[in-house]
Design a protein around this motif. Structure first.
Motif, PDB file in Angstrom:
ATOM      1  N   GLY A 197       0.782  -1.226   0.000  1.00  0.00           N
ATOM      2  CA  GLY A 197       0.000   0.000   0.000  1.00  0.00           C
ATOM      3  C   GLY A 197       0.812   1.273   0.000  1.00  0.00           C
ATOM      4  N   LYS A 198       2.095   1.232   0.382  1.00  0.00           N
ATOM      5  CA  LYS A 198       2.874   2.465   0.468  1.00  0.00           C
ATOM      6  C   LYS A 198       3.590   2.811  -0.834  1.00  0.00           C
ATOM      7  N   THR A 199       3.591   1.915  -1.803  1.00  0.00           N
ATOM      8  CA  THR A 199       4.291   2.173  -3.062  1.00  0.00           C
ATOM      9  C   THR A 199       3.565   3.242  -3.872  1.00  0.00           C
ATOM     10  N   ILE A 200       4.330   4.188  -4.405  1.00  0.00           N
ATOM     11  CA  ILE A 200       3.780   5.186  -5.322  1.00  0.00           C
ATOM     12  C   ILE A 200       4.042   4.715  -6.744  1.00  0.00           C
ATOM     13  N   TYR A 201       2.979   4.635  -7.539  1.00  0.00           N
ATOM     14  CA  TYR A 201       3.094   4.180  -8.920  1.00  0.00           C
ATOM     15  C   TYR A 201       3.012   5.380  -9.864  1.00  0.00           C
ATOM     16  N   ILE A 202       4.052   5.513 -10.684  1.00  0.00           N
ATOM     17  CA  ILE A 202       4.122   6.599 -11.660  1.00  0.00           C
ATOM     18  C   ILE A 202       4.148   5.999 -13.061  1.00  0.00           C
ATOM     19  N   MET A 203       3.260   6.459 -13.915  1.00  0.00           N
ATOM     20  CA  MET A 203       3.372   6.128 -15.333  1.00  0.00           C
ATOM     21  C   MET A 203       4.055   7.290 -16.047  1.00  0.00           C
ATOM     22  N   ASP A 209      -0.825   6.586  -9.399  1.00  0.00           N
ATOM     23  CA  ASP A 209      -0.857   7.696  -8.447  1.00  0.00           C
ATOM     24  C   ASP A 209      -0.446   9.004  -9.107  1.00  0.00           C
ATOM     25  N   ILE A 210       0.469   8.921 -10.064  1.00  0.00           N
ATOM     26  CA  ILE A 210       0.936  10.086 -10.813  1.00  0.00           C
ATOM     27  C   ILE A 210       1.084   9.673 -12.268  1.00  0.00           C
ATOM     28  N   VAL A 211       0.656  10.519 -13.177  1.00  0.00           N
ATOM     29  CA  VAL A 211       0.831  10.272 -14.608  1.00  0.00           C
ATOM     30  C   VAL A 211       1.720  11.369 -15.184  1.00  0.00           C
ATOM     31  N   CYS A 212       2.837  10.965 -15.778  1.00  0.00           N
ATOM     32  CA  CYS A 212       3.717  11.895 -16.490  1.00  0.00           C
ATOM     33  C   CYS A 212       3.541  11.660 -17.987  1.00  0.00           C
ATOM     34  N   LYS A 265      -5.455  16.343 -18.136  1.00  0.00           N
ATOM     35  CA  LYS A 265      -5.816  16.835 -16.802  1.00  0.00           C
ATOM     36  C   LYS A 265      -7.324  17.027 -16.664  1.00  0.00           C
ATOM     37  N   LYS A 266      -7.992  17.371 -17.752  1.00  0.00           N
ATOM     38  CA  LYS A 266      -9.428  17.632 -17.728  1.00  0.00           C
ATOM     39  C   LYS A 266     -10.254  16.344 -17.797  1.00  0.00           C
ATOM     40  N   GLN A 267      -9.573  15.218 -18.056  1.00  0.00           N
ATOM     41  CA  GLN A 267     -10.307  13.984 -18.320  1.00  0.00           C
ATOM     42  C   GLN A 267     -10.143  12.919 -17.243  1.00  0.00           C
ATOM     43  N   ILE A 268      -9.106  13.041 -16.399  1.00  0.00           N
ATOM     44  CA  ILE A 268      -8.887  12.020 -15.370  1.00  0.00           C
ATOM     45  C   ILE A 268      -8.680  12.693 -14.017  1.00  0.00           C
ATOM     46  N   SER A 269      -8.832  11.913 -12.940  1.00  0.00           N
ATOM     47  CA  SER A 269      -8.714  12.461 -11.587  1.00  0.00           C
ATOM     48  C   SER A 269      -7.297  12.378 -11.034  1.00  0.00           C
ATOM     49  N   VAL A 270      -6.439  11.590 -11.655  1.00  0.00           N
ATOM     50  CA  VAL A 270      -5.056  11.406 -11.193  1.00  0.00           C
ATOM     51  C   VAL A 270      -4.230  12.645 -11.545  1.00  0.00           C
ATOM     52  N   PRO A 271      -3.288  13.050 -10.692  1.00  0.00           N
ATOM     53  CA  PRO A 271      -2.404  14.173 -11.044  1.00  0.00           C
ATOM     54  C   PRO A 271      -1.628  13.896 -12.332  1.00  0.00           C
ATOM     55  N   VAL A 272      -1.591  14.882 -13.223  1.00  0.00           N
ATOM     56  CA  VAL A 272      -0.905  14.755 -14.508  1.00  0.00           C
ATOM     57  C   VAL A 272       0.188  15.818 -14.586  1.00  0.00           C
TER      58      VAL A 272
END
Length: 701
Positions: free
Chosen positions: A468-474, A492-495, A506-513
């Motif tokens: 549960g503590k891992t941050i997943y970045i694409m 958790d984060i999308v690059c 950013k306007k289409q998903i809830s995850v930080p972009v």
């Protein structure tokens, strides 16, 4: 409101029509219309339809002269008013909840196509048989809806080219003006596969909802000798549609593989003399027109298909061996004073020796496969030990895992993504982070890392949420069309490798972009004084074909430009320009010297990258070395490199770029050399490592 229009072409099916109609009028979804198109029946089919129309106002009957099921479906579509279209053959029948379940799924996912499963029904035995081969679920992504770009296998062989196991949004069909081909058989292939590759939102109902009758006495599929060219007309029309919507470049290999597979099925199910007619046509014209001729064995997904192709074209080892044996026999009979039977027996002995050798080779291949499987099982056994070992080795440092799509073994050194991961690892470790690179075979390993960074190009990865503590970045560095909004939401984060696309997303998903463009390793790629080499007046292009002609290379070859090409597939793609092909691969450590010695590099982008303003890293590598670039471009790229890159969008502009390069090379070269400091500051792996660490701190918790 009519939710679904059910369109049923009817032709001389009185024996099965009542079962078909009963399955539709009793559907649990009531807001439907049932459009029955009689195609000039000469039996009692029309009378049966009239009985149902008298009892149910939803049943509409259209009559036409006999023109085939394709024309009948088109006629029905012209009269349809439902939100969705469903097609049913009059000898098949629906599950009673089919329309309700397919409609509900389509509405939930806002799907343009909803696909469901089917089985086979045998009338004489009154038995149902599973048909798991119809929908290859293993090729589908773990999320819905999706487009063909998220299908892991050949899209044309993942779904069948039938219309009756799919629900189509009528607005979508009208938008692309899709129609069935009006021919005797194979009239739905063009409609179905055009829709499947044009749709952006496809959903699956994983239940058997329709039953196909396999022993209908009057089925047209049993008399294809009368229409043996129809399959080719369907394939030809599909190819034209792919070209029309600029999809052929992306789907060429899948199309050619499917074209061969479907051609072989048609060939093998025909009787003589039609079979021989088809063979003659294939060898004379069609194999070449479909793009099959000239392709090597490794181009084809199914080795059996390739062997069958060789057999039809007279190129199989068996045919060659038979021909050789016949020649040897004739020669021996001329010079050896023995009888025909003696020589024939000797040749049979040689054939047995040959067969024994083939069995030995097959056994060796099986042993290799067993060794590979054993190695993979051992690898997975080791996964359980890795988290503790990493913590011990990291000695208190953060653990980051980079999920790299390259394959394990020597093959990874041919993947640009692997060197991308290596460079990122180097700069992250300088920031006191312990970094592990997982190639695709180890993507299933959960290292209990602090951060998992996925380099998302062609391959899907599902974050493992056991820790549960891992941050997943694409980090979406390429091919954004292959990624659905629901896949982005897994992280958790999308690059994103494009500022334009990041703002859009950013306007289409809830995850930080966050925008995070591609970059280069400025400790490897940097300018040096240009040395005199045999490339100093020549252009270069580095990149594989992936089964697709790269236009800038073709134009350069046609204009006899002094060009050197490295990459896989070019020998087959440019048979008339073999002299420009220098090799299939350039080692990453050799690239800088190559960039510093050439006159300029040609460059291009895949269409989805260009449309969404993704810039490939070849641009940054080349300009960091001071090498002029000729490339297609987008607004974002032109903002970053307004003068350092010469841009083209068609052949005339490409030729103008070459002319400018030849006439004003010193000025173009000077502009390229000016880019290094800016690239080092804003587009280096060192900068990206800093930005990623800052993001993790910003969004942690």
């Amino acid at each position: 409101m009519i939710k679904v229009s059910v369109i049923i072409p009817v032709y001389n099916v009185e024996k099965y029509l009542r079962q078909c109609m009963d399955s539709v009028v009793t559907q649990t979804l009531k807001e439907i219309e049932i459009i029955c198109v009689d195609d000039g029946s000469t039996d009692h089919s029309v009378e049966i339809l009239q009985e149902y129309a008298a009892l149910d106002s939803r049943v509409k009957i259209l009559e036409q002269k006999n023109a085939g099921a394709g024309a009948a479906r088109n006629n029905g579509m012209r009269h349809a008013s439902g939100k969705y279209l469903s097609f049913l053959d009059a000898d098949d029948f629906f599950d009673v909840q089919m329309l309700e379940k397919a409609y509900k799924k389509a509405e939930e996912d806002h799907a343009e196509i909803s696909v469901y499963k089917c089985d086979m029904y045998y009338t004489d035995r009154r038995e149902y048989a599973p048909a798991n081969w119809v929908l290859k679920e293993a090729n589908l992504p773990d999320y819905q809806p999706f487009s063909f770009r998220q299908v892991s296998g050949n899209v044309f062989m993942t779904f069948m080219g039938w219309a009756w196991d799919k629900l189509f949004l009528r607005e979508f069909v009208d938008k692309y003006q899709l129609e069935f081909q009006e021919q005797r058989t194979t009239n739905d292939l063009f409609f179905v596969y055009s829709a499947m590759v044009l749709a952006q939102r496809i959903s699956i109902v994983p239940e058997v909802l329709v039953h196909q009758r396999r022993d209908a006495e009057d089925s047209l599929s049993k008399t294809r000798e009368k229409s043996w060219t129809c399959f080719y007309e369907g394939l030809k029309a599909l190819k034209a549609e792919l070209v029309k919507y600029d999809l052929y470049r992306d789907l060429e290999k899948e199309y050619i593989n499917y074209a061969l597979h479907f051609t072989l099925w048609n060939y093998e199910t025909l009787a003589e003399p039609t079979k021989s007619k088809l063979k003659e046509k294939l060898n004379a014209e069609w194999f070449e027109e479909m793009g099959i001729k000239g392709k090597r064995e490794n181009y084809f997904e199914l080795p059996k298909d390739y062997q069958k192709y060789l057999k039809i074209t007279g190129q199989s080892q068996e045919d060659k061996m038979s021909g050789i044996l016949r020649k040897i026999k004739r020669f021996l009979r001329k010079i050896v004073p023995v009888g025909r039977v003696y020589i024939d027996n000797k040749m049979k002995d040689q054939q047995k020796n040959f067969d024994r050798q083939m069995k030995k080779e097959m056994k060796a291949q099986i042993d290799d496969l067993k060794a590979y499987i054993e190695n993979e099982l051992n690898r997975r056994d080791e996964w359980a030990k890795i988290p503790a070992e990493l913590r011990r080795t990291a000695n208190g440092r953060q653990v980051w895992v980079i999920k790299c799509p390259a394959t394990e073994g020597k093959a990874k050194y041919h993947w640009g993504d692997y060197y991308y991961a290596i460079a990122l690892q180097k700069y992250l470790e300088r920031k006191n982070i312990y970094v592990v690179i997982d190639t695709r075979q180890d993507w299933g390993c959960d290292e209990e890392a602090d951060v998992v960074l996925v380099l998302r190009g062609n391959h899907f990865y599902r974050p493992d949420r056991r820790n549960g503590k891992t941050i997943y970045i694409m980090w979406n560095i390429s091919h954004p069309d292959m990624i659905s909004k629901s896949e982005y939401e897994l992280y958790d984060i999308v690059c994103v490798g494009s500022r334009y696309y990041a703002n859009k997303l950013k306007k289409q998903i809830s995850v930080p972009v966050e925008p995070l463009l591609q970059c280069t390793d400025t400790e490897l790629f940097y300018p040096e004084e240009r040395k005199t080499t045999n490339l100093k007046d020549d252009y270069i292009f580095i990149g594989s074909t992936r089964g697709v002609m790269r236009e800038c290379v073709l134009w350069a070859a046609e204009d006899n430009l002094p060009l050197h090409v490295w990459g896989g597939g070019w020998k087959q793609m440019l048979p008339d320009h073999q002299d420009i092909i220098d090799g299939t691969f350039v080692r990453n450590e050799d690239l800088p010297a190559l960039y510093r010695s050439a006159k300029a590099t040609l460059n291009d982008h895949w269409k989805d990258m260009l449309d969404n303003q993704f810039i490939n890293n070849r641009i940054f590598d080349a300009l960091a070395c001071g090498l002029p670039v000729i490339s297609d471009g987008c607004d974002e790229m032109k903002e970053i490199f307004p003068e350092a890159v010469l841009y083209y969008s068609n052949k005339e502009e490409f030729q103008a770029c070459i002319e400018k390069m030849e006439k004003d090379y010193d000025a173009v070269k000077a502009k390229a050399l000016e880019q290094f400091e800016m690239i080092k500051k804003d587009y280096s792996f060192e900068k990206r490592a800093e930005e990623l660490i800052e993001m993790v701190e910003k969004y942690r918790g």
